[in-house]
Design a protein around this motif. Structure first.
Motif, PDB file in Angstrom:
ATOM      1  N   SER A   3      22.197  20.745  23.325  1.00  0.00           N
ATOM      2  CA  SER A   3      21.397  21.102  22.161  1.00  0.00           C
ATOM      3  C   SER A   3      19.908  21.122  22.455  1.00  0.00           C
ATOM      4  O   SER A   3      19.198  22.038  22.055  1.00  0.00           O
ATOM      5  N   PHE A   4      19.415  20.114  23.193  1.00  0.00           N
ATOM      6  CA  PHE A   4      17.974  20.047  23.379  1.00  0.00           C
ATOM      7  C   PHE A   4      17.471  21.081  24.390  1.00  0.00           C
ATOM      8  O   PHE A   4      16.291  21.336  24.491  1.00  0.00           O
ATOM      9  N   LEU A 430      18.978  14.741  16.562  1.00  0.00           N
ATOM     10  CA  LEU A 430      18.555  15.314  17.833  1.00  0.00           C
ATOM     11  C   LEU A 430      18.905  14.344  18.954  1.00  0.00           C
ATOM     12  O   LEU A 430      18.911  13.132  18.762  1.00  0.00           O
ATOM     13  N   GLU A 431      19.186  14.857  20.126  1.00  0.00           N
ATOM     14  CA  GLU A 431      19.528  14.006  21.266  1.00  0.00           C
ATOM     15  C   GLU A 431      18.253  13.660  22.022  1.00  0.00           C
ATOM     16  O   GLU A 431      17.841  14.348  22.953  1.00  0.00           O
ATOM     17  N   GLU A 432      17.638  12.552  21.612  1.00  0.00           N
ATOM     18  CA  GLU A 432      16.368  12.124  22.188  1.00  0.00           C
ATOM     19  C   GLU A 432      16.299  10.598  22.214  1.00  0.00           C
ATOM     20  O   GLU A 432      17.099   9.917  21.582  1.00  0.00           O
ATOM     21  N   ASN A 433      15.293  10.094  22.915  1.00  0.00           N
ATOM     22  CA  ASN A 433      15.003   8.660  22.954  1.00  0.00           C
ATOM     23  C   ASN A 433      13.714   8.431  22.166  1.00  0.00           C
ATOM     24  O   ASN A 433      12.693   8.035  22.708  1.00  0.00           O
ATOM     25  N   ARG A 434      13.779   8.692  20.864  1.00  0.00           N
ATOM     26  CA  ARG A 434      12.564   8.692  20.042  1.00  0.00           C
ATOM     27  C   ARG A 434      12.556   7.483  19.109  1.00  0.00           C
ATOM     28  O   ARG A 434      13.423   7.340  18.239  1.00  0.00           O
ATOM     29  N   ASN A 435      11.548   6.614  19.286  1.00  0.00           N
ATOM     30  CA  ASN A 435      11.362   5.469  18.403  1.00  0.00           C
ATOM     31  C   ASN A 435      10.394   5.851  17.292  1.00  0.00           C
ATOM     32  O   ASN A 435       9.482   6.654  17.490  1.00  0.00           O
ATOM     33  N   ASN A 436      10.611   5.271  16.106  1.00  0.00           N
ATOM     34  CA  ASN A 436       9.783   5.655  14.968  1.00  0.00           C
ATOM     35  C   ASN A 436       9.884   4.595  13.880  1.00  0.00           C
ATOM     36  O   ASN A 436      10.904   3.933  13.741  1.00  0.00           O
ATOM     37  N   ALA A 442      13.551   8.829  13.732  1.00  0.00           N
ATOM     38  CA  ALA A 442      13.953   8.357  15.054  1.00  0.00           C
ATOM     39  C   ALA A 442      15.086   9.233  15.577  1.00  0.00           C
ATOM     40  O   ALA A 442      15.690  10.004  14.829  1.00  0.00           O
ATOM     41  N   ALA A 443      15.363   9.113  16.873  1.00  0.00           N
ATOM     42  CA  ALA A 443      16.457   9.886  17.462  1.00  0.00           C
ATOM     43  C   ALA A 443      17.091   9.080  18.584  1.00  0.00           C
ATOM     44  O   ALA A 443      16.410   8.353  19.313  1.00  0.00           O
ATOM     45  N   PHE A 444      18.409   9.224  18.716  1.00  0.00           N
ATOM     46  CA  PHE A 444      19.172   8.538  19.757  1.00  0.00           C
ATOM     47  C   PHE A 444      19.829   9.568  20.667  1.00  0.00           C
ATOM     48  O   PHE A 444      19.860  10.762  20.366  1.00  0.00           O
ATOM     49  N   ALA A 445      20.372   9.044  21.777  1.00  0.00           N
ATOM     50  CA  ALA A 445      21.097   9.898  22.719  1.00  0.00           C
ATOM     51  C   ALA A 445      22.436   9.225  23.022  1.00  0.00           C
ATOM     52  O   ALA A 445      22.548   8.448  23.938  1.00  0.00           O
ATOM     53  N   GLN A 446      23.405   9.511  22.192  1.00  0.00           N
ATOM     54  CA  GLN A 446      24.774   9.008  22.334  1.00  0.00           C
ATOM     55  C   GLN A 446      24.838   7.482  22.225  1.00  0.00           C
ATOM     56  O   GLN A 446      25.241   6.795  23.165  1.00  0.00           O
ATOM     57  N   PRO A 447      24.452   6.919  21.078  1.00  0.00           N
ATOM     58  CA  PRO A 447      24.547   5.460  20.902  1.00  0.00           C
ATOM     59  C   PRO A 447      26.000   5.010  21.021  1.00  0.00           C
ATOM     60  O   PRO A 447      26.885   5.575  20.379  1.00  0.00           O
ATOM     61  N   SER A 448      26.232   3.972  21.839  1.00  0.00           N
ATOM     62  CA  SER A 448      27.612   3.626  22.201  1.00  0.00           C
ATOM     63  C   SER A 448      27.957   2.157  22.054  1.00  0.00           C
ATOM     64  O   SER A 448      29.120   1.785  22.209  1.00  0.00           O
ATOM     65  N   GLY A 449      26.983   1.300  21.790  1.00  0.00           N
ATOM     66  CA  GLY A 449      27.265  -0.118  21.631  1.00  0.00           C
ATOM     67  C   GLY A 449      26.325  -0.738  20.617  1.00  0.00           C
ATOM     68  O   GLY A 449      25.146  -0.370  20.548  1.00  0.00           O
ATOM     69  N   LEU A 450      26.839  -1.687  19.812  1.00  0.00           N
ATOM     70  CA  LEU A 450      26.055  -2.339  18.764  1.00  0.00           C
ATOM     71  C   LEU A 450      26.182  -3.851  18.863  1.00  0.00           C
ATOM     72  O   LEU A 450      27.241  -4.371  19.209  1.00  0.00           O
ATOM     73  N   ALA A 451      25.081  -4.550  18.538  1.00  0.00           N
ATOM     74  CA  ALA A 451      25.105  -6.014  18.452  1.00  0.00           C
ATOM     75  C   ALA A 451      24.088  -6.447  17.415  1.00  0.00           C
ATOM     76  O   ALA A 451      22.969  -5.912  17.367  1.00  0.00           O
ATOM     77  N   LEU A 452      24.468  -7.406  16.582  1.00  0.00           N
ATOM     78  CA  LEU A 452      23.619  -7.857  15.481  1.00  0.00           C
ATOM     79  C   LEU A 452      22.989  -9.204  15.769  1.00  0.00           C
ATOM     80  O   LEU A 452      23.660 -10.150  16.198  1.00  0.00           O
TER      81      LEU A 452
END
Length: 748
Positions: A3-4, A430-436, A442-452
Motif C-alpha cells: 500500500s505505501f 496506513l502501514e507506517e511507524n508513526r507516533n502521534n 498514529a500509524a502501525f505496521a502489522q501490530p502483532s503483540g500486546l501487553a498491559l
C-alpha cells in the motif's frame, strides 16, 4: 507491504496511460518490458471492471488473442528472458523447476515474504484457484520467496512458515531476490502470470485479486487448451516434511495467564489449550483441521488462532486469525461463540458495527483492559465505581488497534461505545511507524503483540521492528525501542541493544509486562532472542538464557509468545518453530521445558467431533443429492426461508460464495448477494468425470436480527452427483433448493 509503495508509482502510470491511450505505440521503446506488463494488466482490469456478463469473456478473449498475434506493443515482453537461479532451495517438489519445465501451463509466480500480512491474505485466494484448476488441468502456482528480513533467507524458517500456513504448491527460496530484481518487482505480494509459452501476461500487486484471477485463469486455460498449448500432465510435486518432528504442540503462539492457569494458542493445531500451572491439560478446544464453527467445546473449530487472553476465570477471548474473527470460549457453559467478524477478511479502517456484523482483518493478539465509565453518573461511593471491560485487539491486517466493548462505555473524549460494538481505536490504517498525540493520526505496521501495564498498552509492531506504547488515558502513541525516526522507513531492523531508535530488532511478535519489576520482555522473533526493556530509560538488553540441564545456551527458533507467571519470577516462552514452551527463571536465566500432560483430559476433541465439512467451510454443512453430472446444463435456485421471528438485517449484504466446484463443471458467477432470499446458479457440464462426490459447495453468510439482537448464520450446501457416462446427455436440469433457517436449526 504494497500500500505505501503504490503512491510512488501513480504519477508514472498516469503518464504511461496517456502514451498508450493516444495509441502512440512507438513510445513503448522508452518502457521496460515489466512497465508494459504492468500497464496492460491495469488496462485489462479496468476493462474487466467496466464489463458485465458475456462482455467479460469478450474482454479476456481479446486480451489473450494478443499473445498469438504480431502485436508490436508487447514484442518486448515476449522477448524477455528470465529463469530461476540454479542451486536454490526448493520445497514441495522432488526436484528443482525451471521456466522451461513449466511450459504448457498457465503459471502464477507468487512473489512473497512470509512475514507479510498481505502475503498471508493472498494464500486463501491462491488455494481456491488451485482447488478449482489443478495442475493436471494446466495451472500451477509457484511461490517465489523473496525475503525482507535476514532471518527469512534461511531455508528451515521458510519450510516452517510453509507448513504453518498450509502451503502445498512449489516454493523456491530466492534468498538473494535475484528473480525479484530481474523482473523489477516492487512490492509484496506480487502475482506474475505467465502464458503456456512462458510470456509474462499479468503483474498484479497487493491482495484482493481473487475473483479476477478466477475468471482470468479459467478463460486462459480454455483459450490455450483450444489451441493445444496446454500440457495436461503433472509436475514432480512432493510435500516437504518438517525438518524436525512436532510434539503435542505445533507452532504455539501467544500464552495467557490468570491466577495459576494458562491458556495457549496452539496455532498449528488450530486449537486453544487450557493448562494448569503444573502442565496438566484441562481443556483442548478446537481440532487439527481448520474450521469456523461455534458450539460446544468438542465441535468448535478455529483457524490459526494466534492470540488468547482470559476475560475471567471461566472465559477466554481468542484472536482467531485466519477466520478474521474474535471468539469467546466459555468453560462454564462449555461453548464457543463468535463476538466479532464474519469469517471473511474485512478491510474497514473505522468499524463500529455490532458483533458478528463487523468484518475484521487478521486479529493477531488480544488483551483485556478495565476502566471506569466516564458517563458522569453520580456514585454514592466514588472509590468503588464498577469498572467496565474493553477487549483490545492487535488488528494486524489493517495495521491498527481495535476495541470490542462487551458492555458499552463512555470513554476517551466522552465518546460513547455501544454494547457489543467493535471499532478502530488507534491508528489510521496506513502501514507506517508513526507516533502521534492523537490516536487516529498514529500509524502501525502489522501490530502483532500486546501487553498491559497500569496506564499503557505496549505493542510489538512487527513490520517496523519496534516496540511502542499507547496511553490508555488518551490514546497517545509513543516510541519505546527500535524502528526509525522516519515513520515510512520499515527497513530499520537489526540486532542491537540500546536506547530508543539506536536499538534494533527484527520482526518482534511478542511482549509481556512484568508487574513485579515493571519491565517489558520482548520476543525478538527473527533474531531468535528474548530481550528486556527498562521502561524508565527505554533501553533494551538481550538475555543470554541457558539450559537448566547442561548449561548450554538455549537456541530459540522464532519465539512469538511470552507470559509472566503468578510470582513474577518466571517467564514462559512459546518457542514457536521448535514446537515447545520454555519456563525461564528470571533470576538465574536458566530454562526448562514446560512439559504438558494430555493424559488427564476427561474429554477430547477429534476430527469426527466437528460437523461434516467443518474443516473446509464456515459452520454447518448440508448435503444434497442432485444429478448435475448427468445434465449438460443446470439451473439451481436456492431459496432461504426464515422463521417468523427472524428478519434480514437492513442494509447488511446477505452473501453467497461458491467454495468448491468440480473441474467438470463451469459457473457463470461464483459469488453474490441474495435477492429476496434467493440466488440462482447457472451450471454447465464440461466433461464426464468418475468422482461424483462433493461436486459443488456453496456457502451462505446471512446477517439476521430478531426483536432483541443481531446474529450471523453461516452454512454450506454440498452437492453430490451420480457420475455421468461418456456421451450421456440428460438435457437441462431446473430445480429449487429450499433452506429453512430458524434460531436453533438450519435444514433443507
Amino acid at each position: 507491504m504494497c500500500s505505501f509503495l503504490n503512491d510512488l508509482f501513480c504519477h508514472f502510470w498516469c503518464w504511461v496511460l496517456k502514451i498508450f491511450t493516444n495509441h502512440n505505440m512507438d513510445c513503448t521503446d522508452d518502457l521496460t518490458a515489466i512497465d508494459i506488463v504492468t500497464f496492460i494488466t491495469d488496462e485489462l482490469q479496468q476493462n474487466y471492471r467496466n464489463s458485465s456478463g458475456p462482455n467479460k469473456a469478450k474482454v479476456f478473449q481479446e486480451f489473450l488473442e494478443r499473445w498469438d498475434s504480431k502485436d508490436n506493443s508487447i514484442a518486448k515482453v515476449k522477448a524477455l528472458q528470465f529463469d530461476f537461479e540454479s542451486d536454490l532451495d526448493w520445497f514441495n517438489v522432488s526436484r528443482p523447476l525451471s521456466i522451461a519445465n513449466l511450459r504448457g501451463k498457465v503459471v502464477l509466480l507468487d512473489f512473497f515474504t512470509y512475514c507479510c500480512i498481505n502475503c498471508m491474505h493472498v494464500l486463501p485466494e491462491l488455494r481456491a484457484l488451485e482447488e478449482r484448476f489443478p495442475v493436471e488441468a494446466g495451472f500451477v502456482v509457484v511461490g517465489v520467496h523473496s525475503p525482507k528480513f535476514e532471518n527469512e533467507r534461511t531455508a528451515a524458517n521458510i519450510l516452517s512458515a510453509a507448513q504453518r500456513y498450509g502451503i502445498k504448491h512449489p516454493i523456491v527460496n530466492d534468498s538473494k531476490s535475484a528473480l525479484w530484481r530481474a523482473l523489477s518487482i516492487r512490492c509484496w505480494p506480487s502475482l506474475f502470470v505467465l502464458s503456456p509459452d512462458g510470456y509474462p501476461m499479468l503483474l498484479l500487486m497487493g491482495e484482493g485479486h481473487g475473483e479476477f484471477l478466477h475468471d482470468f485463469v479459467g478463460a486462459a486455460l480454455s483459450y490455450f487448451d483450444a489451441r493445444q498449448k496446454i500440457e495436461h500432465v503433472s509436475l514432480p510435486l512432493q510435500l516437504s516434511t518438517d525438518l524436525q518432528p512436532a510434539s503435542h504442540l505445533r507452532f504455539p503462539a501467544k500464552i495467557a495467564r490468570l491466577s495459576n492457569r494458562y491458556a495457549i494458542a496452539d496455532a498449528g493445531n488450530n486449537r486453544v489449550l487450557v493448562v494448569s500451572e503444573s502442565g496438566v491439560v484441562e481443556h483442548k478446544i478446537g481440532g487439527l483441521e481448520a474450521g469456523f464453527v461455534d458450539g460446544n467445546l468438542l465441535a468448535a473449530r478455529f483457524n490459526n488462532p494466534q492470540g488468547v487472553t482470559f476475560l475471567d476465570e471461566h472465559t477466554l477471548i481468542v484472536a482467531d486469525t485466519d477466520n478474521h474473527a474474535l471468539r469467546q470460549i466459555s468453560l462454564q457453559k462449555g461453548s464457543v461463540e463468535t463476538l466479532a467478524g464474519t469469517g471473511q477478511q474485512g478491510n474497514e479502517r473505522v468499524g463500529g458495527k455490532l458483533g458478528q456484523l463487523q468484518p475484521i482483518s487478521s486479529p493477531w493478539d488480544v488483551a483485556v483492559f478495565r476502566t471506569r465509565d466516564m458517563d458522569m453518573s453520580f456514585h454514592v461511593d466514588e472509590l468503588n465505581v464498577p469498572e467496565k471491560t474493553i477487549v483490545l485487539i492487535a488488528m494486524a491486517g489493517t495495521h491498527q488497534i481495535w476495541g470490542y466493548f462487551p458492555e458499552g462505555i463512555i470513554w476517551w473524549k466522552f465518546k460513547k461505545f455501544e454494547p457489543r460494538c467493535c471499532v478502530s481505536l488507534i491508528g489510521n490504517g496506513l502501514e507506517e511507524n508513526r507516533n502521534n498525540s492523537y490516536p487516529q493520526n498514529a500509524a502501525f505496521a502489522q501490530p502483532s503483540g500486546l501487553a498491559l501495564s497500569k496506564d499503557f498498552l505496549f505493542i510489538a509492531d512487527s513490520e517496523s521492528s519496534s516496540i511502542r506504547k499507547a496511553s490508555l488515558v488518551d490514546g497517545k502513541v509513543m516510541a519505546v525501542v527500535g524502528g526509525d525516526r522516519n515513520p515510512q522507513n520499515l527497513f530499520a531492523f537489526g540486532d542491537e541493544d540500546g536506547k530508543l531508535y539506536n536499538a534494533k530488532l527484527q520482526h518482534p511478535l511478542g511482549v509481556a509486562y512484568n508487574h513485579s519489576d515493571h519491565k517489558v520482555y520482548v520476543a525478538d522473533t527473527y533474531n531468535h532472542k528474548i530481550k528486556v526493556i527498562n521502561t524508565e530509560t527505554n533501553v533494551i538488553t538481550s538475555l543470554v538464557i541457558k539450559n537448566q540441564e547442561d548449561n548450554s545456551v538455549l537456541s530459540f527458533r522464532e519465539p512469538s509468545g511470552l507470559c509472566i507467571d503468578s510470582s513474577g519470577k518466571q517467564l514462559l516462552v512459546a518457542d514457536t518453530n521448535n514446537h515447545t514452551i520454555h519456563i525461564i527463571d528470571l533470576a538465574t536465566l536458566t530454562a526448562r521445558r514446560f512439559v504438558l500432560d494430555f493424559n488427564q483430559l476427561t474429554s477430547s476433541t477429534s476430527e469426527i467431533d466437528a460437523p461434516l465439512g467443518a474443516a473446509r467451510s464456515s459452520g454447518l454443512q448440508l448435503l444434497k443429492q442432485l444429478p448435475l453430472l448427468k445434465h449438460s446444463s443446470s439451473t439451481l435456485q436456492f431459496v432461504i426461508k426464515l422463521s417468523p421471528e427472524l428478519k434480514y438485517t437492513p442494509e447488511a449484504p446477505q452473501k453467497w460464495t461458491v467454495k468448491r466446484i468440480s473441474p467438470a463443471l463451469e459457473l457463470k458467477q461464483t459469488n453474490g448477494v441474495l435477492s429476496d432470499g434467493k440466488c440462482t446458479l447457472q451450471v454447465k457440464r464440461l466433461k464426464p468425470v468418475e468422482d461424483s462426490k462433493d461436486v459443488l459447495a456453496i456457502e451462505f453468510s446471512l446477517s439476521l436480527c430478531d426483536a432483541h439482537s443481531c446474529l450471523i448464520k453461516r452454512f454450506s450446501v454440498s452437492i453430490d452427483s451420480e457420475a455421468a457416462v461418456a456421451g450421456e446427455d440428460g438435457g437441462t436440469l431446473n430445480t429449487e433448493i429450499g433452506i429453512t433457517v430458524n434460531h436453533s436449526n438450519i435444514s433443507l
